[in-house]
Design a protein around this motif. Structure first.
Motif, short mmCIF file in Angstrom:
data_model
loop_
_atom_site.label_atom_id
_atom_site.label_comp_id
_atom_site.label_asym_id
_atom_site.label_seq_id
_atom_site.Cartn_x
_atom_site.Cartn_y
_atom_site.Cartn_z
N SER A 66 -45.70 -70.53 24.71
CA SER A 66 -46.59 -70.33 23.56
C SER A 66 -45.82 -69.77 22.37
CB SER A 66 -47.71 -69.34 23.92
OG SER A 66 -48.56 -69.88 24.91
N LEU A 67 -46.20 -70.26 21.19
CA LEU A 67 -45.74 -69.65 19.95
C LEU A 67 -46.75 -68.59 19.55
CD1 LEU A 67 -44.50 -72.76 17.94
CD2 LEU A 67 -43.11 -71.05 19.12
N LEU A 68 -46.26 -67.52 18.96
CA LEU A 68 -47.12 -66.39 18.64
C LEU A 68 -47.17 -66.13 17.14
CD1 LEU A 68 -45.84 -63.94 21.40
CD2 LEU A 68 -47.83 -65.46 21.53
N PHE A 69 -48.38 -66.04 16.60
CA PHE A 69 -48.58 -65.57 15.24
C PHE A 69 -48.37 -64.06 15.21
CE2 PHE A 69 -50.86 -69.56 14.50
CZ PHE A 69 -50.65 -69.79 13.15
N PRO A 70 -48.03 -63.50 14.04
CA PRO A 70 -47.98 -62.04 13.93
C PRO A 70 -49.36 -61.43 14.20
CG PRO A 70 -46.92 -63.07 12.05
CD PRO A 70 -47.62 -64.16 12.80
N GLU A 71 -49.36 -60.17 14.54
CA GLU A 71 -50.64 -59.50 14.80
C GLU A 71 -51.53 -59.51 13.57
OE1 GLU A 71 -52.28 -55.12 16.36
OE2 GLU A 71 -50.13 -55.49 16.10
N GLN A 72 -50.93 -59.29 12.41
CA GLN A 72 -51.68 -59.28 11.16
C GLN A 72 -51.86 -60.71 10.64
OE1 GLN A 72 -53.07 -56.51 9.89
NE2 GLN A 72 -52.22 -55.37 11.62
N ILE A 73 -53.06 -61.04 10.21
CA ILE A 73 -53.35 -62.38 9.69
C ILE A 73 -52.61 -62.57 8.36
CG2 ILE A 73 -55.17 -63.90 8.81
CD1 ILE A 73 -57.08 -62.51 10.74
N TYR A 74 -52.01 -63.74 8.19
CA TYR A 74 -51.31 -64.03 6.93
C TYR A 74 -52.31 -64.08 5.78
CZ TYR A 74 -46.76 -65.14 9.01
OH TYR A 74 -45.55 -65.05 9.64
N PRO A 75 -52.00 -63.45 4.63
CA PRO A 75 -52.89 -63.51 3.46
C PRO A 75 -52.86 -64.90 2.82
CG PRO A 75 -50.88 -62.32 2.93
CD PRO A 75 -50.83 -62.58 4.40
N LYS A 76 -53.81 -65.16 1.94
CA LYS A 76 -53.97 -66.50 1.38
C LYS A 76 -52.82 -66.93 0.48
CE LYS A 76 -56.79 -64.99 -2.57
NZ LYS A 76 -58.08 -65.16 -3.27
N ASP A 77 -52.07 -65.99 -0.09
CA ASP A 77 -50.98 -66.35 -0.98
C ASP A 77 -49.63 -66.49 -0.26
OD1 ASP A 77 -50.77 -63.69 -0.37
OD2 ASP A 77 -50.22 -63.03 -2.39
N THR A 78 -49.66 -66.53 1.06
CA THR A 78 -48.42 -66.66 1.84
C THR A 78 -47.78 -68.04 1.60
OG1 THR A 78 -49.24 -65.20 3.57
CG2 THR A 78 -47.44 -66.67 4.16
N SER A 79 -46.48 -68.05 1.36
CA SER A 79 -45.78 -69.33 1.16
C SER A 79 -44.80 -69.63 2.29
CB SER A 79 -45.03 -69.31 -0.18
OG SER A 79 -44.08 -68.26 -0.22
N VAL A 80 -44.43 -68.60 3.04
CA VAL A 80 -43.54 -68.79 4.19
C VAL A 80 -44.13 -68.05 5.38
CG1 VAL A 80 -41.23 -68.47 5.14
CG2 VAL A 80 -41.51 -68.94 2.70
N ALA A 81 -44.31 -68.76 6.50
CA ALA A 81 -44.88 -68.16 7.70
C ALA A 81 -43.90 -68.27 8.86
CB ALA A 81 -46.20 -68.84 8.07
N ARG A 82 -43.97 -67.30 9.76
CA ARG A 82 -43.07 -67.27 10.91
C ARG A 82 -43.85 -67.06 12.20
NH1 ARG A 82 -40.08 -65.21 6.67
NH2 ARG A 82 -37.90 -65.94 6.57
N LEU A 83 -43.51 -67.86 13.20
CA LEU A 83 -44.03 -67.69 14.55
C LEU A 83 -42.85 -67.51 15.48
CD1 LEU A 83 -46.30 -69.42 12.98
CD2 LEU A 83 -47.09 -70.05 15.26
N ILE A 84 -43.09 -66.92 16.63
CA ILE A 84 -42.00 -66.68 17.58
C ILE A 84 -42.46 -67.04 18.98
CG2 ILE A 84 -42.61 -64.27 18.09
CD1 ILE A 84 -39.59 -63.63 17.92
N GLY A 85 -41.52 -67.46 19.81
CA GLY A 85 -41.84 -67.81 21.19
C GLY A 85 -40.59 -67.80 22.04
N CYS A 86 -40.77 -67.66 23.35
CA CYS A 86 -39.63 -67.63 24.28
C CYS A 86 -39.67 -68.87 25.15
CB CYS A 86 -39.66 -66.38 25.14
SG CYS A 86 -38.19 -66.20 26.20
N ASP A 87 -38.69 -69.73 25.00
CA ASP A 87 -38.58 -70.97 25.77
C ASP A 87 -37.83 -70.69 27.06
OD1 ASP A 87 -38.42 -73.53 26.70
OD2 ASP A 87 -37.03 -74.24 25.16
N GLY A 88 -38.46 -71.02 28.19
CA GLY A 88 -37.80 -70.82 29.49
C GLY A 88 -37.65 -69.37 29.86
#
Length: 209
Positions: free
Chosen positions: A43-65
């Protein structure tokens, strides 16, 4: 917050729907729902805090294997205005994490030269990955983790650490990684020394802040 690219219902947060609109087609092109054995297994994970509407760059993280010896943490970066997805492997070197680019949904906008997708397929290539490069599924390799320090007299004897090029791919342009040896000072400034001091084009000291 786990993200499920196979979910049938809409993403619950209105300000993050642009992220899903860019990311989901790329994931489904690489990890199709059918056959089931090709689905994404982590699974990829969103940050705990919801991204605000003016966000231009978003990051998700996940552990493969996660249960494998070469388990690899991945950072997925989505650029709103360029409509691009970049994937970095998080690589540990001397107990410090570095970001190394392994995939882009549009390799024309990367700082590292990524191999194009040459896999044979019977159906048309999805538009979302038409210009993709690299390998989203690439995991980390077991490289040496030797830490090299030096005292730089030009910095008043300050300590510097050598950073191998593989730890900077996609962060600093490949042309510079091939032409300079990079050292990071205690001030966190990256300083490049020319590989060939007689080079016509790269015979100067470079600083990356």
């Amino acid at each position: 917050r786990p993200y499920d690219p196979y979910a049938e219902e809409e993403h619950p947060n209105e300000t993050e729907k642009w992220i899903v609109a860019l990311l989901q087609p790329v994931l489904l092109a690489i990890y199709p729902e059918n056959p089931p054995d090709r689905k994404m297994e982590y699974s990829l994970l969103f940050p705990e805090q919801i991204y605000p509407k003016d966000t231009s760059v978003a990051r998700l993280i996940g552990c493969d294997g996660a249960d494998k010896e070469n388990a690899t943490w991945k950072e997925v970066v989505i650029y709103r205005h360029r409509e691009i997805v970049h994937v970095y492997n998080l690589v540990s070197h001397a107990r410090i994490m570095y970001r190394s680019l392994v995939f882009s949904s549009n390799s024309r906008f990367t700082l590292h030269s990524l191999a194009p997708n040459t896999a044979t397929r019977s159906d048309a290539l999805p538009m979302e990955v038409r210009f993709a490069g690299g390998d989203f599924k690439a995991r980390r390799v077991h490289d040496s983790s030797l830490l090299v320090h030096r005292r730089n007299e030009d910095l008043g004897g300050g300590l510097e650490t050598y950073i191998p090029p593989r730890l900077l791919q996609g962060v600093i342009p490949t042309a510079l990684l091939e032409s300079f040896h990079f050292w990071q000072g205690e001030d966190l400034v990256m300083r490049g020394e020319p590989v060939d001091e007689d080079s016509q084009w790269f015979n100067y000291i470079l600083e990356v802040h």
